[in-house]
Design an enzyme around this catalytic site. Structure first.
Site, PDB file in Angstrom:
ATOM      1  N   HIS A  26       5.293  -7.343  -4.587  1.00 38.84           N
ATOM      2  CA  HIS A  26       4.459  -5.906  -4.993  1.00 38.84           C
ATOM      3  C   HIS A  26       2.951  -6.211  -4.249  1.00 38.84           C
ATOM      4  O   HIS A  26       2.745  -7.419  -4.151  1.00 38.84           O
ATOM      5  CB  HIS A  26       4.319  -5.617  -6.538  1.00 38.84           C
ATOM      6  CG  HIS A  26       3.523  -6.518  -7.118  1.00 38.84           C
ATOM      7  ND1 HIS A  26       2.109  -6.336  -7.387  1.00 38.84           N
ATOM      8  CD2 HIS A  26       3.643  -7.483  -8.063  1.00 38.84           C
ATOM      9  CE1 HIS A  26       1.870  -6.991  -8.266  1.00 38.84           C
ATOM     10  NE2 HIS A  26       2.598  -7.950  -8.449  1.00 38.84           N
ATOM     11  N   CYS A  27       2.492  -5.204  -3.892  1.00 35.87           N
ATOM     12  CA  CYS A  27       1.140  -4.826  -3.472  1.00 35.87           C
ATOM     13  C   CYS A  27       0.245  -4.111  -4.581  1.00 35.87           C
ATOM     14  O   CYS A  27       0.698  -4.351  -5.771  1.00 35.87           O
ATOM     15  CB  CYS A  27       0.867  -4.409  -2.070  1.00 35.87           C
ATOM     16  SG  CYS A  27       1.565  -2.621  -2.039  1.00 35.87           S
ATOM     17  N   VAL A  28      -0.794  -3.449  -4.230  1.00 34.62           N
ATOM     18  CA  VAL A  28      -1.479  -2.976  -5.237  1.00 34.62           C
ATOM     19  C   VAL A  28      -1.056  -1.726  -5.820  1.00 34.62           C
ATOM     20  O   VAL A  28      -0.969  -1.487  -6.848  1.00 34.62           O
ATOM     21  CB  VAL A  28      -3.085  -2.534  -4.694  1.00 34.62           C
ATOM     22  CG1 VAL A  28      -3.895  -1.669  -5.468  1.00 34.62           C
ATOM     23  CG2 VAL A  28      -3.755  -3.702  -4.140  1.00 34.62           C
ATOM     24  N   THR A  29      -0.036  -1.108  -5.132  1.00 31.39           N
ATOM     25  CA  THR A  29       0.355   0.125  -5.416  1.00 31.39           C
ATOM     26  C   THR A  29       2.126   0.199  -5.409  1.00 31.39           C
ATOM     27  O   THR A  29       2.683   1.133  -5.981  1.00 31.39           O
ATOM     28  CB  THR A  29      -0.009   1.514  -4.748  1.00 31.39           C
ATOM     29  OG1 THR A  29       0.228   1.335  -3.266  1.00 31.39           O
ATOM     30  CG2 THR A  29      -1.546   1.522  -5.012  1.00 31.39           C
ATOM     31  N   ARG A  30       2.630  -0.572  -4.602  1.00 28.27           N
ATOM     32  CA  ARG A  30       4.212  -0.375  -4.428  1.00 28.27           C
ATOM     33  C   ARG A  30       4.791  -1.744  -4.612  1.00 28.27           C
ATOM     34  O   ARG A  30       4.420  -2.857  -4.509  1.00 28.27           O
ATOM     35  CB  ARG A  30       4.252  -0.195  -2.912  1.00 28.27           C
ATOM     36  CG  ARG A  30       3.721   1.339  -2.462  1.00 28.27           C
ATOM     37  CD  ARG A  30       3.400   1.061  -1.075  1.00 28.27           C
ATOM     38  NE  ARG A  30       2.190   0.652  -0.679  1.00 28.27           N
ATOM     39  CZ  ARG A  30       1.737   0.382   0.466  1.00 28.27           C
ATOM     40  NH1 ARG A  30       2.545   0.580   1.558  1.00 28.27           N
ATOM     41  NH2 ARG A  30       0.616  -0.029   0.847  1.00 28.27           N
TER      42      ARG A  30
END
Length: 468
Positions: A26-30
């Site tokens: 995952h990244c910051v939002t997804r």
């Protein structure tokens, strides 16, 4: 917020079940997922799950938009329910890259090189915008700049300009670091390579044209063979190709030189060979290619300005969907280096604003509370230069907002193009984007900005009401 296990199970079911998941991070939002078969994804089911704010596929990864902060908790539950190991972003990229065709891989390589240095370039652009405000004539006074009237600010503006220009003056150093890292070489050698191409002892690339006209281009005489002694300030292609060669030579030597001699032999030989190739072959050839690319874009926008603006302004958001927009960063930098400004980047800024306006209109059109909330937050994000939440979470999902944004962006692009609006640098591609525009171009750019704000909003709103 507590994450219900049932919701995570629904996400897994919607993406084709546990057996369809190769790896996840995952990244910051997804959530970023590598799937065996993306055709098994039920997007309708997925986007009806409360936790999900949108989804899209890019660069061989299927990405599920969850939201900042919340995505961490969802990911923890996701790996537990799916029964998979946690993966790093690089592992996901490596798996996803196998699903790309050669063209997609080339675009992805450019993206992987430029994205890490983008914060430095954007920051430099913002600072140059502040300098433009202080030194631009006609902003505060009719025929004088702010620093001409208040001379005590002149040195401050000059210092701001120096700080801002650093990223552009030493751009090959930044690209060399990122490119060599991407190609599997030593980042330190990449930095040295980039700085070598802009060494002060070389003729500055920005003065090359004048030196040619005067017949004053300096040369090295290598055993009777003349090599132009010029630098590559602001150039992109020379350092990109040189970085690839450097990384491959270093890898070749590392496999064959004994450990005891690596420190003495690998780096010096690598830099020496790459340096000679850069100045003798790679630099001159790619410099000519870069100039040809610049001339090509200039010719298109000179002879077919309206058509070029319609196409680039209307379809820039489509380039974002495919990931191809990263390739135009190199073109923008080349235009800035050769012409002192870019006419493409201002269109990008208006495209981002258009996507934000279309998403904002959906807040009034939609009766779904989840969509209303996402429309507002994603519109603000787009107005500040980050369009993915608006595009993938709202506009593409409902289609007509996306098309409305394309229409508004195309019209705005035509207006600023026929008025020859240019940016001195790359900045924040949204409402703050005017800071990167030459002050003498602010008038037509603000008109274009008004079109980008109003037209997509009105079209989306009216169509949404008629459709209902």
């Amino acid at each position: 917020m507590d994450i219900k296990k049932e919701s995570v199970e629904q996400i897994i079911q919607a993406i084709g079940g546990k057996d369809n998941i190769i790896a996840a991070t995952h990244c910051v939002t997804r959530l970023r997922l590598a799937l065996k078969d993306e055709n098994k994804v039920d997007k309708s089911m997925l986007e009806n799950i409360d936790l999900v704010k949108g989804s899209f596929s890019a660069n061989g990864q299927f990405q599920v938009v969850i939201g900042q902060g919340l995505v961490n908790k969802v990911y923890d539950q996701f790996v537990e329910v799916a029964g998979i190991e946690r993966a790093t972003k690089q592992e996901i990229k490596d798996v996803a890259e196998k699903n790309l065709n050669p063209f997609q891989r080339a675009v992805k390589i450019l993206a992987d090189i430029f994205i890490p240095i983008l914060p430095a370039i954007v920051t430099a652009g913002l600072l140059m915008g502040i300098n433009n405000v202080l030194t631009g004539k006609g902003i505060f006074f009719a025929d004088q700049a702010f620093v001409d009237v208040y001379t005590q600010w002149k040195d401050l503006a000059d210092m701001i300009n120096l700080i801002a220009n650093t990223a552009f003056v030493f751009l090959p150093g930044l690209i060399g670091w990122s490119a060599v890292k991407k190609f599997g070489g030593s980042e330190l050698l990449g930095i040295v390579l980039g700085l070598m191409l802009v060494h002060p002892a070389l003729l500055n690339a920005w003065g090359y044209g004048e030196a040619v006209a005067k017949g004053a281009v300096p040369y090295w005489n290598l055993f009777g063979f003349n090599v132009e002694k010029i630098g590559y300030q602001g150039q992109v292609l020379p350092v990109l190709f040189s970085s690839y060669i450097l990384a491959k030579i270093e890898q070749f030597l590392n496999k064959r030189v004994p450990d005891a001699f690596k420190l003495l032999l690998v780096a010096p030989i690598t830099l020496l060979i790459t340096g000679f190739l850069s100045f003798i072959v790679i630099g001159p050839v790619t410099f000519a290619i870069g100039n040809a690319i610049t001339s090509g874009f200039v010719a298109i926008f000179d002879k077919f300005s309206v058509l070029g603006a319609l196409i680039y302004g209307g379809f820039y958001s489509v380039l974002v969907v495919t990931g191809m927009h990263h390739t135009f960063l190199a073109v923008d930098l080349q235009l800035i280096s050769n012409l002192g400004g870019t006419f493409l980047w201002p269109i990008l800024a208006l495209s981002n604003i258009s996507q934000g306006s279309a998403a904002l209109a959906m807040m009034l059109v939609s009766k779904d509370e989840k969509t209303k909330g996402l429309s507002l937050t994603s519109a603000i994000s787009a107005y500040l230069g980050i369009t993915e939440p608006a595009m993938f979470g709202v506009n593409i999902r409902y289609k007509y907002p996306f098309i409305s944004a394309m229409i508004g962006s195309a019209i705005a692009a035509v207006v600023i193009t026929i008025n020859d609006v240019r940016a001195s640098s790359i900045g924040v591609g949204g409402l703050p984007g005017f800071l990167s525009i030459f002050p003498q171009n602010w008038g037509p750019f603000f008109i274009g900005m008004g079109i980008a704000l109003v037209v997509p909003f009105v079209l989306t709103y009216l169509y949404g009401k008629v459709k209902k």
